[in-house]
Motif scaffolding. Structure first.
Motif, PDB file in Angstrom:
ATOM      1  N   ALA A  60       0.835  -1.200   0.000  1.00  0.00           N
ATOM      2  CA  ALA A  60       0.000   0.000   0.000  1.00  0.00           C
ATOM      3  C   ALA A  60       0.869   1.249   0.000  1.00  0.00           C
ATOM      4  CB  ALA A  60      -0.925  -0.008   1.208  1.00  0.00           C
ATOM      5  N   LYS A  61       0.296   2.355  -0.449  1.00  0.00           N
ATOM      6  CA  LYS A  61       1.009   3.631  -0.466  1.00  0.00           C
ATOM      7  C   LYS A  61       0.478   4.603   0.578  1.00  0.00           C
ATOM      8  CE  LYS A  61       2.207   3.335  -5.365  1.00  0.00           C
ATOM      9  NZ  LYS A  61       2.162   4.031  -6.674  1.00  0.00           N
ATOM     10  N   ALA A  62      -0.715   4.354   1.083  1.00  0.00           N
ATOM     11  CA  ALA A  62      -1.350   5.265   2.044  1.00  0.00           C
ATOM     12  C   ALA A  62      -1.232   4.711   3.458  1.00  0.00           C
ATOM     13  CB  ALA A  62      -2.817   5.471   1.674  1.00  0.00           C
ATOM     14  N   PRO A  63      -1.245   5.587   4.469  1.00  0.00           N
ATOM     15  CA  PRO A  63      -1.099   5.147   5.858  1.00  0.00           C
ATOM     16  C   PRO A  63      -2.114   4.091   6.278  1.00  0.00           C
ATOM     17  CG  PRO A  63      -0.844   7.514   5.730  1.00  0.00           C
ATOM     18  CD  PRO A  63      -1.284   7.060   4.361  1.00  0.00           C
ATOM     19  N   ARG A  64      -3.356   4.248   5.859  1.00  0.00           N
ATOM     20  CA  ARG A  64      -4.376   3.293   6.284  1.00  0.00           C
ATOM     21  C   ARG A  64      -4.055   1.879   5.813  1.00  0.00           C
ATOM     22  NH1 ARG A  64     -10.935   3.606   5.098  1.00  0.00           N
ATOM     23  NH2 ARG A  64     -11.441   1.590   6.089  1.00  0.00           N
ATOM     24  N   GLY A  65      -3.723   1.730   4.534  1.00  0.00           N
ATOM     25  CA  GLY A  65      -3.408   0.414   4.008  1.00  0.00           C
ATOM     26  C   GLY A  65      -2.149  -0.174   4.623  1.00  0.00           C
ATOM     27  N   LEU A  66      -1.137   0.655   4.823  1.00  0.00           N
ATOM     28  CA  LEU A  66       0.099   0.173   5.448  1.00  0.00           C
ATOM     29  C   LEU A  66      -0.145  -0.261   6.885  1.00  0.00           C
ATOM     30  CD1 LEU A  66       2.539   2.861   4.025  1.00  0.00           C
ATOM     31  CD2 LEU A  66       2.595   0.408   3.513  1.00  0.00           C
ATOM     32  N   ALA A  67      -0.946   0.497   7.621  1.00  0.00           N
ATOM     33  CA  ALA A  67      -1.245   0.146   9.007  1.00  0.00           C
ATOM     34  C   ALA A  67      -2.010  -1.167   9.072  1.00  0.00           C
ATOM     35  CB  ALA A  67      -2.035   1.263   9.673  1.00  0.00           C
ATOM     36  N   GLU A  68      -2.976  -1.338   8.194  1.00  0.00           N
ATOM     37  CA  GLU A  68      -3.732  -2.585   8.186  1.00  0.00           C
ATOM     38  C   GLU A  68      -2.829  -3.773   7.871  1.00  0.00           C
ATOM     39  OE1 GLU A  68      -6.763  -1.834   5.326  1.00  0.00           O
ATOM     40  OE2 GLU A  68      -8.064  -0.734   6.736  1.00  0.00           O
ATOM     41  N   ASP A  69      -1.917  -3.584   6.929  1.00  0.00           N
ATOM     42  CA  ASP A  69      -0.980  -4.646   6.558  1.00  0.00           C
ATOM     43  C   ASP A  69      -0.041  -4.964   7.715  1.00  0.00           C
ATOM     44  OD1 ASP A  69       0.457  -6.500   5.106  1.00  0.00           O
ATOM     45  OD2 ASP A  69       0.775  -5.194   3.379  1.00  0.00           O
ATOM     46  N   LEU A  70       0.497  -3.938   8.350  1.00  0.00           N
ATOM     47  CA  LEU A  70       1.388  -4.158   9.493  1.00  0.00           C
ATOM     48  C   LEU A  70       0.676  -4.874  10.629  1.00  0.00           C
ATOM     49  CD1 LEU A  70       3.413  -0.829   9.756  1.00  0.00           C
ATOM     50  CD2 LEU A  70       4.393  -3.127   9.671  1.00  0.00           C
ATOM     51  N   ASN A  71      -0.531  -4.457  10.922  1.00  0.00           N
ATOM     52  CA  ASN A  71      -1.287  -5.066  12.007  1.00  0.00           C
ATOM     53  C   ASN A  71      -1.595  -6.521  11.697  1.00  0.00           C
ATOM     54  OD1 ASN A  71      -2.576  -4.812  14.583  1.00  0.00           O
ATOM     55  ND2 ASN A  71      -4.553  -4.790  13.544  1.00  0.00           N
ATOM     56  N   ARG A  72      -2.028  -6.795  10.482  1.00  0.00           N
ATOM     57  CA  ARG A  72      -2.366  -8.151  10.071  1.00  0.00           C
ATOM     58  C   ARG A  72      -1.127  -9.050  10.118  1.00  0.00           C
ATOM     59  NH1 ARG A  72      -4.912  -6.771   5.840  1.00  0.00           N
ATOM     60  NH2 ARG A  72      -3.151  -6.745   4.397  1.00  0.00           N
ATOM     61  N   THR A  73      -0.008  -8.539   9.621  1.00  0.00           N
ATOM     62  CA  THR A  73       1.217  -9.332   9.596  1.00  0.00           C
ATOM     63  C   THR A  73       1.739  -9.583  11.005  1.00  0.00           C
ATOM     64  OG1 THR A  73       1.758  -8.354   7.450  1.00  0.00           O
ATOM     65  CG2 THR A  73       3.531  -9.478   8.604  1.00  0.00           C
ATOM     66  N   HIS A  74       1.671  -8.558  11.857  1.00  0.00           N
ATOM     67  CA  HIS A  74       2.108  -8.704  13.247  1.00  0.00           C
ATOM     68  C   HIS A  74       1.293  -9.777  13.963  1.00  0.00           C
ATOM     69  CE1 HIS A  74       3.703  -7.305  17.157  1.00  0.00           C
ATOM     70  NE2 HIS A  74       2.479  -7.574  17.598  1.00  0.00           N
TER      71      HIS A  74
END
Length: 307
Positions: A60-74
């Motif tokens: 993702a390029k936007a904060p929302r998508g990156l945060a969701e990806d980080l949270n899911r991966t964590h």
């Protein structure tokens, strides 16, 4: 890497492989990997049943998508590591879930390391349990990237498979106990230097082995061992740190290993994550080698590597 004199230590196996400390690209700039994004939201109870992130998938390029990806991966990588550790990491390699999830984390951290504003907006959307580790890792990656010098000749980088994670962990703990230094610091040094031995080639200055010793320094602190042997190299590094001020003053000892605050801060941040959660070691073990080039970042180890 330790130089013969302490005036200037080269911490990495060639400056271009500084991305060893945290790699990835996608929307953060430079990485030439564009394939479909991973699917799925929250992982199911069994991490091995989750759809695995594509190793070169678009980020993702936007904060929302990156945060969701980080949270899911964590949320997924902890159980995946637990499942692996319940076996025997001294004898079994990492499962695909850990390999792919660790690479995803690594790439996400690098995207944020390249853009402070994006990092700030992304981390603000995360719970502290995820934001705390992300903050340390992103900072550690950024510090090393500031030392990186692009190199376009990928042919000079030789890589290999690392020793088993459990075997290396025993080396770190044995050396830590013998010399009174934290095993997490030794593990963080090897992470930064050679990605746990994945980088086989010597540095541009001639440093060798998984802990990157200059031969003259090795003769002084290597205790007669083999500079390329992982156990001997870890023991030599622990001996050097102890002689340089550890455990009383890790900052001083690490500065002797590589006299730049950027290196010292990166190693300390990674070590702190492993102190707070030992599972972080197993995730770091699966971080891959990236080379910084003038055309962007190129990953040369791991699934889907460009080599």
């Amino acid at each position: 890497m330790i130089w013969m004199s302490k005036r200037r230590s080269g911490a990495l196996a060639a400056a271009a492989v500084l991305a060893v400390a945290g790699c990835g690209g996608g929307g953060g700039g430079g990485e030439r990997e564009q394939t479909p994004a991973p699917r799925g939201a929250s992982p199911p109870a069994s991490p091995s049943a989750s759809p695995l992130p594509e190793p070169n998938g678009t980020l993702a390029k936007a904060p929302r998508g990156l945060a969701e990806d980080l949270n899911r991966t964590h949320r997924a990588i902890g159980p995946a590591v637990d499942e692996w550790v319940r076996g025997d990491p001294r004898r079994t390699g990492p499962p695909a879930a850990v390999v792919h999830l660790a690479l995803r984390q690594q790439r996400l951290y690098r995207v944020l390391a390249k853009d402070r504003g994006l990092e700030r907006r992304t981390l603000a959307r995360l719970p502290e349990a995820v934001a705390g580790p992300a903050r340390d890792n992103v900072t550690a990656v950024r510090k090393l990237l500031e030392l990186a010098k692009p190199a376009d000749d990928l042919g000079k980088f030789r890589t290999q498979e690392p020793p088993p994670a459990g075997v290396l962990l025993k080396h770190f703990k044995d050396a830590g106990k013998r010399f009174g230094v934290d095993w997490q610091v030794l593990a963080a040094i090897m992470l930064v230097e050679t990605k746990y031995g994945r980088v086989k080639s010597p540095s541009w200055a001639g440093a060798q082995g998984p802990m990157q010793f200059m031969p003259a320094t090795w003769r002084q602190y290597g205790m007669g061992g083999d500079i390329r042997d992982p156990r001997d190299a870890v023991m030599g590094a622990a001996n050097y740190l102890k002689s340089s001020g550890a455990p009383g003053d890790y900052r001083r000892a690490l500065h002797a290993y590589n006299p730049t605050p950027l290196y010292v801060e990166s190693v300390q941040r990674h070590a702190r994550r492993m102190r707070k959660d030992p599972r972080a070691y197993y995730a770091y073990y699966n971080w891959q080698v990236f080379v910084v080039t003038t055309r962007g970042d190129v990953r040369i180890t791991g699934p889907g590597a460009r080599r």
